[in-house]
Structures are given as C-alpha cells and as structure tokens.
Design an enzyme around this catalytic site. Sequence first.
Site, PDB file in Angstrom:
ATOM      1  N   GLU A  42     -84.281  23.458   2.001  1.00 20.53           N
ATOM      2  CA  GLU A  42     -83.975  24.892   1.891  1.00 20.53           C
ATOM      3  C   GLU A  42     -84.793  25.694   2.902  1.00 20.53           C
ATOM      4  OE1 GLU A  42     -84.679  25.943  -2.191  1.00 20.53           O
ATOM      5  OE2 GLU A  42     -83.188  24.534  -2.946  1.00 20.53           O
TER       6      GLU A  42
ATOM      7  N   ARG B  33     -83.254  20.051  -9.024  1.00 19.41           N
ATOM      8  CA  ARG B  33     -83.825  19.794  -7.717  1.00 19.41           C
ATOM      9  C   ARG B  33     -82.856  18.916  -6.944  1.00 19.41           C
ATOM     10  NH1 ARG B  33     -86.560  23.509  -8.720  1.00 19.41           N
ATOM     11  NH2 ARG B  33     -88.851  23.669  -8.714  1.00 19.41           N
TER      12      ARG B  33
ATOM     13  N   HIS C 130     -80.388  28.886  -4.463  1.00 18.42           N
ATOM     14  CA  HIS C 130     -81.531  28.619  -5.341  1.00 18.42           C
ATOM     15  C   HIS C 130     -81.958  29.888  -6.101  1.00 18.42           C
ATOM     16  CE1 HIS C 130     -85.206  25.781  -5.930  1.00 18.42           C
ATOM     17  NE2 HIS C 130     -84.907  26.431  -7.044  1.00 18.42           N
TER      18      HIS C 130
END
Length: 316
Positions: A259, A230, A277
């Site tokens: 994001e 993260r 991601h």
Amino acid sequence: MPNTVLVLVETINDYLPILEHSGFHLILAPTPAERAQAIQTHAGQIRAVLTRGPLGLTGEEMAALPHLEIICVIGAGHEQVDLQAASNRGIAVTNGAGVNASSVADHAMALLLALVRDIPRADAAVRRGEWPKIMRPSLAGKHLGILGLGAVGMAIAQRGAKGFEMSVSYHNRQHRSDVPYDFCSTPTELARASDFLIVATPGGLGTRNLINKQALDALGPNGFLVNIARASVVNTGELISALEQRRIAGAALDVFDDEPLVPEALKVLSNVVLTPHVAGLSPQATQATVELVGKNLLAHFAGQPLLTPLALPAKA
C-alpha cells in the site's frame, strides 16, 4: 515535563487533542522522511510511539530511542512491529483489538453487497446513460465463511446470520465452544463450505498465505472472497490468477501487499471491488481507538496494568 509520544499514524489527527488533553506532548511524523528526522532529532525525549500494524516499528528504530518505554498500535494488527526487539529492550506493546470491530464489519458487509450485487458496475452504467438488467445473486440463505473469529469476525458473523439470514461457518486457530457457528478445521474446508468467504484474521507469519490456490479452488467459480484483514493472508498472485480465469466469481479487497500501490492486474478486472484500506475508519472507531491509546499511556506512566497489552516473546 510531559511525556513525549511519537505519532506515526496519518489518519487520526482530528482526535489527537484527546492525547494532548491527557498531558502528552506529541511529535507528528506520518511520512517516512518525517519519521526518520523525528527519531534522529528527538530521540532523547521520545518515551512512547503510536503506530499501526503496516507502519510498525523496527528494532533499529527502537535502538535509536534510548528512553522508549511503550509502543501503542492502532487496531489489532501488529505485523511490522518487531516484538522480539521490544521484548529484548523491555518495551511494552499494546494494541487496539476490537475497538473498530463494528466499523470493519460494516465495511466487510458493504464490500460483500457491492461485489455480489455488482453495484459499482451498475452505478457506472447508469451514469453512462445505460440501463442494464443484470441478474445477480442474493445473500439470504447463502453460506458465509469467516476466516478468523475474533472481535471483527464475530461482528461479521452476527450481521450475516441475523441481518441476512445466512448460515455461518468459521476457521480459527482454536475451536470456540461459545458460538453457534460451524467450525471448519482448515481454511480450505471453510472455503469449500462457503458461498462467500470473508478474511478477518490478523496478519503476520502465522497467517501468511492461508488463502492459497487450494483454498481458492475450493471456493469455486460461484464463490466470492472479501478481505478486510491483511493482504498477506491471501496469496495475491494466486488470487489474480483465479479472478482472471474465473475460477472464483469475484473479490472485494480493502488491503494490499504494498500500500498504496495496487497491482494493475486487479484494477482492470471487472469482478473486483477495491477500497483504500478504510474499513476501520469511522469517527466513532477512531475516537474510541485514540481514547484507548490514551488510557494505556496513562496507565503505563502511572505504573498501573495496561488495558490491552500484547504478549511478547521471551527475551533473546
């Protein structure tokens, strides 16, 4: 009448028939607007929510769903799920810790190799008709540090030690007596011992900014950082500064604070590798993740123990 599941996750559509074949009615709401509309329109029938850590579920949303009984989180992270609100309302929460560990570990090693061997820039140079001979470090014999030795961290450690002949150290909330790797008592100590530092710990308040200026300086000008966990675990401002000033050699990132927005300062750096991601995304991992969600849902509505329940705080 089938139990209704509100699906907030946008990456698993091909595998949702697994849940439908188990008898669940699905409402898909992958965008913020669709999410708000679905909660408003279907509040009276939604009994379960499928989400992921960054998407979460707020206390206000839980309050708007009077029949909500269970929240299933894709993956290990659950940082944006209001666990206190879930506890207060008696809502069960599960996650998918470890299900996609192999995929995430593969991606971590791919990022590490791409970064250390400078693969993106070499590829771009060849496509431009250039033929640069760039001397880059190898991985064998180096020291790999892993922040967070859960399922993902263990899979990375095994790849590093057995596949690339690296020595491995780790920092974890607790020392593990069941592994052959060296324990470091702080993230800074781990960074100081590492040539390559991979972040594999969950997000949340307990891990926020574990990698800060002190840890980055300890990693040093020849050290490389990879984050597949993260973004909140690494102080982004301090990371950008360390990269710009070459106080560390480079970084590879699969996760970002806001994001899908990525800081322009990262995009322009030549010592950075960026991916959107996707570390946990593979057909095998996604199928296994959705199957686990299905098993947790079936167990819950049958009054049986959940397979992967999260411990919730005491009711406030």
